[in-house]
Design a protein around this motif. Structure first.
Motif, PDB file in Angstrom:
ATOM      1  N   ALA A 183     -89.638  16.719 110.147  1.00 35.64           N
ATOM      2  CA  ALA A 183     -90.634  16.766 109.311  1.00 35.64           C
ATOM      3  C   ALA A 183     -91.651  17.653 110.091  1.00 35.64           C
ATOM      4  N   HIS A 184     -92.069  17.370 111.068  1.00 38.61           N
ATOM      5  CA  HIS A 184     -93.165  18.126 111.825  1.00 38.61           C
ATOM      6  C   HIS A 184     -92.917  19.354 111.954  1.00 38.61           C
ATOM      7  N   ARG A 185     -91.705  19.706 112.552  1.00 38.68           N
ATOM      8  CA  ARG A 185     -91.217  21.053 112.993  1.00 38.68           C
ATOM      9  C   ARG A 185     -90.967  21.765 111.664  1.00 38.68           C
ATOM     10  N   LEU A 186     -90.356  21.301 110.793  1.00 35.82           N
ATOM     11  CA  LEU A 186     -90.124  22.151 109.488  1.00 35.82           C
ATOM     12  C   LEU A 186     -91.412  22.290 108.455  1.00 35.82           C
ATOM     13  N   SER A 187     -92.367  21.683 108.752  1.00 32.38           N
ATOM     14  CA  SER A 187     -93.611  22.026 108.087  1.00 32.38           C
ATOM     15  C   SER A 187     -94.351  22.881 108.662  1.00 32.38           C
ATOM     16  N   LEU A 188     -94.156  23.117 109.934  1.00 30.21           N
ATOM     17  CA  LEU A 188     -94.777  24.273 110.866  1.00 30.21           C
ATOM     18  C   LEU A 188     -94.144  25.554 110.382  1.00 30.21           C
ATOM     19  N   LEU A 189     -92.662  25.513 110.167  1.00 32.66           N
ATOM     20  CA  LEU A 189     -92.053  26.349 109.617  1.00 32.66           C
ATOM     21  C   LEU A 189     -92.342  27.061 108.417  1.00 32.66           C
ATOM     22  N   SER A 190     -92.497  26.071 107.437  1.00 33.42           N
ATOM     23  CA  SER A 190     -93.105  26.494 106.225  1.00 33.42           C
ATOM     24  C   SER A 190     -94.395  27.193 106.242  1.00 33.42           C
ATOM     25  N   VAL A 191     -95.477  26.494 106.936  1.00 31.49           N
ATOM     26  CA  VAL A 191     -96.480  27.136 106.920  1.00 31.49           C
ATOM     27  C   VAL A 191     -96.626  28.703 107.429  1.00 31.49           C
ATOM     28  N   HIS A 192     -96.092  28.913 108.505  1.00 30.08           N
ATOM     29  CA  HIS A 192     -96.132  30.241 108.791  1.00 30.08           C
ATOM     30  C   HIS A 192     -95.233  31.177 108.296  1.00 30.08           C
ATOM     31  N   ALA A 193     -94.112  30.902 107.510  1.00 31.53           N
ATOM     32  CA  ALA A 193     -93.400  31.736 106.649  1.00 31.53           C
ATOM     33  C   ALA A 193     -93.994  31.782 105.312  1.00 31.53           C
ATOM     34  N   ALA A 202    -100.702  41.939 106.823  1.00 32.46           N
ATOM     35  CA  ALA A 202    -100.874  41.551 107.848  1.00 32.46           C
ATOM     36  C   ALA A 202    -100.299  42.642 109.087  1.00 32.46           C
ATOM     37  N   SER A 203    -101.242  42.694 110.166  1.00 39.13           N
ATOM     38  CA  SER A 203    -100.881  43.509 111.201  1.00 39.13           C
ATOM     39  C   SER A 203     -99.553  43.357 111.894  1.00 39.13           C
ATOM     40  N   PRO A 204     -99.003  44.476 112.386  1.00 36.67           N
ATOM     41  CA  PRO A 204     -97.589  44.173 113.551  1.00 36.67           C
ATOM     42  C   PRO A 204     -97.844  43.033 114.151  1.00 36.67           C
ATOM     43  N   ASP A 205     -99.116  42.891 114.889  1.00 33.53           N
ATOM     44  CA  ASP A 205     -99.470  41.930 116.047  1.00 33.53           C
ATOM     45  C   ASP A 205     -99.269  40.509 115.327  1.00 33.53           C
ATOM     46  N   GLU A 206     -99.848  40.427 114.128  1.00 32.60           N
ATOM     47  CA  GLU A 206     -99.945  39.115 113.517  1.00 32.60           C
ATOM     48  C   GLU A 206     -98.496  38.614 112.752  1.00 32.60           C
ATOM     49  N   VAL A 207     -97.808  39.695 112.372  1.00 31.16           N
ATOM     50  CA  VAL A 207     -96.229  39.399 111.971  1.00 31.16           C
ATOM     51  C   VAL A 207     -95.442  38.910 113.237  1.00 31.16           C
ATOM     52  N   ARG A 208     -95.669  39.646 114.413  1.00 32.30           N
ATOM     53  CA  ARG A 208     -94.890  39.508 115.529  1.00 32.30           C
ATOM     54  C   ARG A 208     -95.273  38.237 116.046  1.00 32.30           C
ATOM     55  N   ARG A 209     -96.554  37.669 116.065  1.00 30.55           N
ATOM     56  CA  ARG A 209     -96.889  36.513 116.559  1.00 30.55           C
ATOM     57  C   ARG A 209     -96.429  35.397 115.673  1.00 30.55           C
ATOM     58  N   ALA A 211     -93.938  35.453 113.620  1.00 26.98           N
ATOM     59  CA  ALA A 211     -92.462  35.226 113.690  1.00 26.98           C
ATOM     60  C   ALA A 211     -92.112  34.623 115.152  1.00 26.98           C
ATOM     61  N   GLY A 212     -92.617  34.611 116.080  1.00 28.11           N
ATOM     62  CA  GLY A 212     -92.295  34.222 117.288  1.00 28.11           C
ATOM     63  C   GLY A 212     -92.601  32.861 117.087  1.00 28.11           C
ATOM     64  N   VAL A 213     -93.588  32.161 116.367  1.00 30.02           N
ATOM     65  CA  VAL A 213     -93.994  30.712 116.218  1.00 30.02           C
ATOM     66  C   VAL A 213     -92.574  30.110 115.435  1.00 30.02           C
ATOM     67  N   ASP A 216     -89.745  29.984 117.674  1.00 27.63           N
ATOM     68  CA  ASP A 216     -89.889  28.574 118.605  1.00 27.63           C
ATOM     69  C   ASP A 216     -89.969  27.388 117.815  1.00 27.63           C
ATOM     70  N   SER A 217     -90.338  27.371 116.627  1.00 25.57           N
ATOM     71  CA  SER A 217     -90.282  26.023 115.949  1.00 25.57           C
ATOM     72  C   SER A 217     -88.812  25.687 115.730  1.00 25.57           C
ATOM     73  N   ALA A 218     -88.137  26.741 114.917  1.00 27.89           N
ATOM     74  CA  ALA A 218     -86.811  26.547 114.773  1.00 27.89           C
ATOM     75  C   ALA A 218     -85.835  26.221 115.775  1.00 27.89           C
ATOM     76  N   HIS A 219     -86.245  26.818 117.049  1.00 32.43           N
ATOM     77  CA  HIS A 219     -85.374  26.441 118.208  1.00 32.43           C
ATOM     78  C   HIS A 219     -85.618  25.174 118.643  1.00 32.43           C
ATOM     79  N   GLN A 220     -87.004  24.582 118.516  1.00 33.56           N
ATOM     80  CA  GLN A 220     -87.429  23.338 118.820  1.00 33.56           C
ATOM     81  C   GLN A 220     -86.864  22.248 118.202  1.00 33.56           C
ATOM     82  N   ALA A 221     -86.741  22.682 116.751  1.00 34.95           N
ATOM     83  CA  ALA A 221     -86.062  21.787 115.587  1.00 34.95           C
ATOM     84  C   ALA A 221     -84.495  21.345 115.825  1.00 34.95           C
TER      85      ALA A 221
END
Length: 385
Positions: A183-193, A202-209, A211-213, A216-221
């Motif tokens: 629930a914790h990991r997936l809620s982070l995914l939902s927030v960033h998505a 959003a700037s490319p840097d913001e999108v890249r950042r 997307a990286g989060v 990482d959250s999906a991998h951790q989940a």
């Protein structure tokens, strides 16, 4: 009635041999003082042999067999051994009411024997009294075996129930762990998505950042899910090689993850040395804060969350998470399972603490108290602890 096993048949054969040997060994002393012809002795021995053979019926017809052998035993010494085995079988396998009736049949001839033969020779009198004493001993031994067998069955049932309860508790514990972590990991995914969806400029840097989060959250989940499945598949008692469980010292990292997702989290960790907190207590406190942050992301994503953790040995550990109430009817809210607080309350109860949650004014408050036993004193060298 269940079909006798090979072990049961061997036991029956053993009882038959015992009955025959007992009758033969005690025959000389029991028949002393009685003048029997060779023909009468032959008939007596033949009856004893048939009585021994009849013991193979002791499992299917224990009560009729015992009554018949007890009656025959009053007239033939060679039936004494089979009668003892039959009485033992009744006492060991039949209800107490039936055993009492068979015992009454066995003891009933004793007064008649004592009255009718007051002047009998001592060997005859002694053999009669010994016969009744042996029957009583066989009955008592059978009752002991029956009681012991019932106790073993009860203990086995208790062990099976305890094992089933342990398995159910383990499944519930794993389910709680899966809910809290995913629930914790997936809620982070939902927030960033969601941030990527609504922040079209959003700037490319913001999108890249972002997307990286998300990556990482999906991998951790996935890693968390693989770990839990590994625990489920691992044999009982096997070392599953799982990663270290979170402790109280991991709370700053947890708060940082939420801040990276855009949440405003204030952490007040008022514990002198988080490493001194017992591991189970620290892990429970971590899960409480994790659930509180997850709920805040779901229901009040733009609000500041206050986390306070404090305590000391002997007084306990207090965990409190506060956040303003979310706006009613908020669109596209992160869905929840509805079991987070229920599972959390169960987790806290198992840890020996208590959990409170509810609204206080315009805030939602999640509070828990967990026991923190004082550290054990170190034993003096040379003195057994």
């Amino acid at each position: 009635m269940t079909r006798p096993t090979a072990r049961d048949r061997l036991a029956d054969l053993g009882f038959v041999i015992f009955a025959a040997v007992f009758s033969l060994v005690t025959a000389e002393e029991a028949l002393a003082g009685r003048e029997l012809s060779e023909q009468a002795l032959f008939h007596d021995s033949l009856v004893g042999g048939l009585a021994c053979a009849a013991l193979f019926l002791r499992r299917s017809r224990p009560v009729p067999l015992a009554v018949a052998l007890l009656v025959a035993g009053m007239f033939s010494h060679f039936v004494t051994g089979p009668a003892l085995v039959a009485v033992f079988t009744v006492a060991a396998t039949q209800p107490l009411r039936v055993t009492r009736w068979v015992a009454a049949v066995a003891v009933a001839p004793l007064p008649v024997f004592l009255i009718r033969r007051p002047d009998a020779p001592l060997p005859v009198f002694t053999s009669g009294v010994v016969y009744f004493a042996l029957v009583a001993a066989a009955c008592g031994w059978g009752l002991y075996v029956r009681s012991r067998r019932g106790l073993i069955t009860e203990l086995r049932d208790r062990a099976e129930r305890a094992e089933a309860e342990a398995q159910r508790t383990a499944r519930e514990s794993i389910a709680r762990e899966m809910h809290d972590v995913l629930a914790h990991r997936l809620s982070l995914l939902s927030v960033h998505a969601g941030a990527l969806e609504y922040n079209a400029g959003a700037s490319p840097d913001e999108v890249r950042r972002a997307a990286g989060v998300i990556r990482d959250s999906a991998h951790q989940a996935v890693e968390d899910l693989r770990e839990i499945i590994g625990v489920l598949r691992a044999p009982a008692g096997a070392d599953a090689g799982e990663r270290p469980q979170p402790t109280l010292a991991d709370l700053p990292r947890l708060a940082a993850e939420s801040r990276e997702a855009g949440a405003s989290v204030g952490l007040d960790l008022a514990v002198d040395d988080a490493g001194e907190v017992p591991a189970p207590t620290g892990r429970t406190a971590y899960r409480i804060v994790q659930e509180g942050l997850t709920n805040a992301r779901k229901h009040a994503p733009d609000s500041r969350v206050g986390v306070r953790v404090g305590g000391a040995p002997g007084t306990g550990l207090e965990v409190e998470v506060r956040n303003p109430l979310g706006a009613a009817g908020r669109e596209r809210a992160i869905p929840g399972t509805g079991h987070g607080l229920v599972g959390l309350a169960e987790r806290v109860r198992l840890a020996g603490g208590r959990l409170e949650h509810g609204t206080e004014g315009s805030e939602f408050r999640l509070y828990a108290w967990l026991p923190w036993n004082p550290p054990r004193t170190q034993p003096t060298p040379g003195v057994p602890s």
